[in-house]
Structures are given as C-alpha cells and as structure tokens.
Design an enzyme around this catalytic site. Sequence first.
Site, PDB file in Angstrom:
ATOM      1  N   TYR A 158      -7.404  -3.571   4.271  1.00  0.00           N
ATOM      2  CA  TYR A 158      -6.499  -3.248   3.165  1.00  0.00           C
ATOM      3  C   TYR A 158      -5.290  -2.467   3.666  1.00  0.00           C
ATOM      4  O   TYR A 158      -4.141  -2.775   3.313  1.00  0.00           O
ATOM      5  CB  TYR A 158      -7.251  -2.446   2.105  1.00  0.00           C
ATOM      6  CG  TYR A 158      -6.440  -2.160   0.862  1.00  0.00           C
ATOM      7  CD1 TYR A 158      -6.220  -3.154  -0.083  1.00  0.00           C
ATOM      8  CD2 TYR A 158      -5.916  -0.894   0.626  1.00  0.00           C
ATOM      9  CE1 TYR A 158      -5.479  -2.906  -1.219  1.00  0.00           C
ATOM     10  CE2 TYR A 158      -5.186  -0.627  -0.515  1.00  0.00           C
ATOM     11  CZ  TYR A 158      -4.965  -1.629  -1.442  1.00  0.00           C
ATOM     12  OH  TYR A 158      -4.221  -1.377  -2.568  1.00  0.00           O
ATOM     13  N   SER A 165       0.609   0.951  -1.158  1.00  0.00           N
ATOM     14  CA  SER A 165      -0.461   1.943  -1.241  1.00  0.00           C
ATOM     15  C   SER A 165      -0.137   3.084  -0.297  1.00  0.00           C
ATOM     16  O   SER A 165       0.632   2.913   0.654  1.00  0.00           O
ATOM     17  CB  SER A 165      -1.796   1.302  -0.847  1.00  0.00           C
ATOM     18  OG  SER A 165      -2.805   2.273  -0.654  1.00  0.00           O
TER      19      SER A 165
END
Length: 245
Positions: free
Chosen positions: A166, A153
Amino acid sequence: MFDYHAPADLLRDRIILITGANRGIGAALAKGCATLGARVILQGRDAAALDRVRDDILASGGPAAATLVLDLEQAEATTYATVAQRLQAEFGRLDGLVHNAGLLGPRVPLESTSPAALAQVMQVNVHAGFALTQALLPLLRASADASVIFTSSSVGRKGRAGWGAYSVSKFATECLMQVWAEELADAGIRVNSVNPGGTRTAMRAAAYPAEDPARVPAPEAILPVYLYLLGSASRGTTGQALNAQ
C-alpha cells in the site's frame, strides 16, 4: 480540517467522475458534489451499492447520477477505451475526475509481501489511475476548468514499516500526480493529490481492527479539500499534495 466553505452553486452543471463511489469517502463525496449541483458519475464494481448511492442522490433532490460498473482490478486497455467512448457519447466532457478507489492489500512487512500481492495493489491503486486518466484526457480537455484528484496517504509521503504494498503504491500515486500535473498544465487541467487522513471507512477498519471508529472523522467531515479542488476557487493550484485533516 481543511478550511474551505463551499458556496451552494459551486459545482452547478459540472460533470464529475468518482471512482470507488459505492461506499465510504467516494459515496460521501458523490452526494456532496450532487448537493452542490454536479452531475456525478459513480464508478464501482458493486452495481447494487452504486444504485443505492444514486437513489440517495435523487431522493435528496440532486441531479440524476450515472453509474459505471467497472472492476478496476480486471480492467484492461480496451476496457478503458470503451468507458471513454461511452462517456464521450453521453456527456461530451468531464470537469472532474476523482481517483478514490483503492486496495489496502496485506498489512505485512515487505519481506513477507508476495509479488502477486504487490501487483494486485499496484493494479488498482496506480495502473487504474494512470489508464483511466489517459483514456479520459479528451473529455478533460473538452472542459473549460478540469480538475483531477488522486487519493494519497500519509504512508505515500513517508514510508512506514508494515504498510508494504500500500505504501509503495501511494508513493507511485504521488509521482503519477506530479508528472500529470506538469504535462497537463498547458492544457489548463490541474492535477493534485489528497491525503484523507484517518477516516471512518471499511479500509480504515481493516487496517486498524482494534480502533474505536467513533474516534476518527466520518467521510462527510473531510470533504472540504475535495470540493475546493473540484471548484473554480482552485484554478492555478496544481501539482500539490494536500491534506484533508
């Protein structure tokens, strides 16, 4: 978008395991790989959803897919050993392993992130990727051209406030990819990561509930980078952090 046009027989006779293949990017990639000739192993914890993806692949004329019902949040070392034994008996090798499954976790500052929430996200996003790769190494080594892909990401490459667990997990994912890439280079197994970017998925909707989904690409639009890494054109490409968009 990543500029790659896959030839029609790119993945013919290849065996590829995709985690989180019940929906979103995983389901789209499974169907895309099958269209190009791959025998796909669909992992997820929702058996009915996996069956629907498998049926879609059959209906489109792709090779018969296999399903692997496995809850990565609950899996232990013995679980992965059992999975490896099953795949060894059924397939004998693995040409591709795509770590697509992921957990968003609470979108709160680190100050408000509980240790339990961090552990849960790390379990799915990092520990599962490590343990599954480790357990499947004999099958990957049995391939003449094996490729492992970790899903990253943008917040795994530059920390961003509010992304808490995350972001931490995706930084760890990048490190895991780099270490595996160096350690498996002599075995001819390439290991890379892909940042999908903003994509029309349930996770994206959870992270940006006010966003118009029509403004972000569908999963099918970001597949070229994955297909490139899974095919022979990417031989020699390893340890790289690539972007789908």
